[in-house]
Design an enzyme around this catalytic site. Structure first.
Site, short mmCIF file in Angstrom:
data_model
loop_
_atom_site.label_atom_id
_atom_site.label_comp_id
_atom_site.label_asym_id
_atom_site.label_seq_id
_atom_site.Cartn_x
_atom_site.Cartn_y
_atom_site.Cartn_z
N ASP A 260 -2.25 -4.61 -5.34
CA ASP A 260 -1.94 -4.05 -4.02
C ASP A 260 -1.47 -5.19 -3.13
OD1 ASP A 260 -1.89 -3.06 -1.49
OD2 ASP A 260 -3.85 -2.08 -1.57
N LYS A 289 3.83 -2.31 4.50
CA LYS A 289 3.75 -3.11 5.72
C LYS A 289 5.03 -3.87 6.08
CE LYS A 289 -1.08 -3.07 6.65
NZ LYS A 289 -2.17 -2.82 5.72
C1 PLP Z 1 -2.69 -1.64 5.14
C2 PLP Z 1 -3.02 -1.63 3.73
C3 PLP Z 1 -3.01 -0.44 2.97
C4 PLP Z 1 -2.74 0.90 3.59
O1 PLP Z 1 -1.46 0.99 4.15
P1 PLP Z 1 -1.15 2.09 5.27
O2 PLP Z 1 0.32 1.96 5.50
O3 PLP Z 1 -1.98 1.73 6.45
O4 PLP Z 1 -1.53 3.41 4.70
C5 PLP Z 1 -3.28 -0.53 1.63
N1 PLP Z 1 -3.56 -1.70 1.04
C6 PLP Z 1 -3.58 -2.86 1.72
C7 PLP Z 1 -3.87 -4.14 1.01
C8 PLP Z 1 -3.33 -2.86 3.08
O5 PLP Z 1 -3.37 -4.02 3.78
#
Ligand code: PLP
Length: 439
Positions: A260, A289
């Site tokens: 992730d 992001k």
């Molecule tokens: C922010 C984040 C998410 C979720 O993303 P959203 O766009 O807020 O749904 C998942 N994994 C990580 C590592 C994140 O920083």
């Protein structure tokens, strides 16, 4: 440099009675992880690294709107890309249709990520990208005739999003699993990786993880984790060897690895992907992001040809997912422009300079009574306090100091836009040092 329309254009805000507008907000609008009526500061414009508040104050942004706005706000190149796409079409369904922005983005993502990752699913948010990754892993094992492999192994201190499957792999304590007990799938948790990024490697750090993956291999679809840098679950940076060990153990035990990189992707940790610190290639990769430079919501899940092929030959004949706004053309156009802008510039040097300056200028915080730890990786600076602080009170003090920093729990942290100047970054670090000295 900046476009004409923007920073000083207060057309929309001028006639507003901000007292009444904020009162409406307090009464009716939920904000992320905040009670109704929690303090909010109205923003009327954002430009470069500055947020302009309704009362005219300008704040230096330390958050990049949660890792996203890497090029700063109101960037002429990104504005132009979105504007041009808007003139062609804002959106069109992706079922049975395709378009240039999706193809251009897909090509870049395939080229910029490790070679085996060549199948791209474009979705609307990071949480959905994680859901899609989990679904890919589960459908893969179904396609292999091993439907019993459907659970996930992860490490404590993680954050993977707010939807139910994503929640199930967030840290069980900060993710409040107790609240939803019985409603979210129960996953397998190893301890938070103990060895620091820049500390010595201790082989014992992987022992418990190794035992868990061996014990549960028959029911595990995948390991999911944030490589190297854990974000919202604890802002913790761990040793690259840990990730290499995880990769090897996944291979040994026939478990997929989901990286992730929604927070860490696009250079934030000093490498294009955090996995690059360990030369590790995951089976499934999530991006989000900073993907659109903070312009629009968009995320991507990439996987290998082998996994995609198995899914395609499974019972359903396809990956069972397809959001209404999949591969939204405006968002894809912003992402293409953001990636091109990043790759055309010298982001490694920028991120390296920010890292060095954060390390130097946050170091004095270590001597403050309230501070337990200071750590920096790439363009991420973290000051951990000894006790949890009231983030609303701290935010107000940061606003008074002319900066935008949103702490949570025991963590005061910044991940500024890569374009921040030396002077502005010094204002940010000085504000943190001062505010933490005064509590
Ligand atoms: C922010 C984040 C998410 C979720 O993303 P959203 O766009 O807020 O749904 C998942 N994994 C990580 C590592 C994140 O920083």
């Amino acid at each position: 440099m900046r476009s004409q329309a923007g920073s000083t254009d207060n057309r929309w805000s001028e006639p507003r009675d901000w007292g009444r507008a904020v009162a409406f907000d307090h009464a009716h609008l939920w904000h992320p992880y905040a009670p109704m009526g929690a303090p909010v500061w109205p923003v009327v414009a954002a430009d470069g690294v500055r947020l302009t508040l309704a009362d005219g104050r300008r704040l230096i942004d330390g958050m990049s709107s949660w890792w996203a706005a890497i090029h700063g706000y109101n960037h002429p190149i990104l504005n132009q890309a979105v504007g041009e796409q808007l003139g062609r079409m804002a959106h069109v369904m992706f079922g049975g249709l395709t378009h240039g922005p999706a193809i251009d983005l897909g090509r870049r993502l395939v080229d910029l990520t490790p070679a085996p990752l060549e199948k791209v699913f474009l979705c609307d948010s990071g949480s959905v990208a994680v859901e899609v990754a989990i679904k890919m892993a589960i459908q893969y094992w179904q396609g292999c005739g091993r439907p019993g492999k459907h659970r996930l192994l992860t490490v404590r201190g993680g954050y993977h999003g707010d939807t139910f499957a994503a929640m199930s792999v967030c840290d069980p304590v900060t993710g409040m699993h107790r609240l939803f007990a019985g409603l979210i799938p129960e996953q397998v948790f190893a301890p938070r990786p103990a060895c620091r990024f820049d500390g010595p490697w201790e082989p014992s750090a992987i022992t418990e993880f190794a035992e868990l993956i061996a014990a549960h291999a028959g029911e595990l679809a995948a390991v999911i984790l944030e490589p190297i840098a854990q974000g919202a679950g604890g802002m913790w940076f761990y040793h690259p060897q840990y990730l290499r060990e995880v990769r090897a153990l996944c291979a040994t035990h026939d478990v997929l690895l989901i990286a992730d990189e929604i927070a860490t992707g696009f250079g934030r940790t000093g490498r294009f992907l955090a996995c690059d610190h360990a030369q590790v290639t995951p089976d499934i990769l999530c991006l989000g992001k900073a993907l659109t430079g903070g312009y629009m919501t968009l995320a991507a899940t990439l996987t290998t040809d082998r996994i995609a092929t198995v899914i395609g030959h499974g019972e359903a004949g396809c990956l069972m997912h397809g959001p209404t706004f999949m591969a939204n053309p405006l968002a894809c156009a912003a992402a293409v422009a953001s990636i091109d802008l990043l790759m055309a510039g010298d982001w490694q040097t920028r991120v390296g300079a920010i890292a060095g300056q954060l390390a130097r200028e946050l170091e004095p915080c270590r001597r403050l009574a309230a501070v337990a730890d200071v750590r920096v990786l790439g363009a991420i600076g973290v000051v951990e306090t000894r006790v949890a602080l009231d983030s609303s009170v701290l935010m107000a003090r940061f606003v008074d100091a002319g900066v935008w920093v949103r702490p949570f729990g025991r963590l005061v942290y910044v991940m500024p836009p890569y374009v921040i100047s030396r002077e502005d970054l010094s204002v940010l670090t000085a504000a943190i040092t001062r505010v933490l000295a005064d509590i």
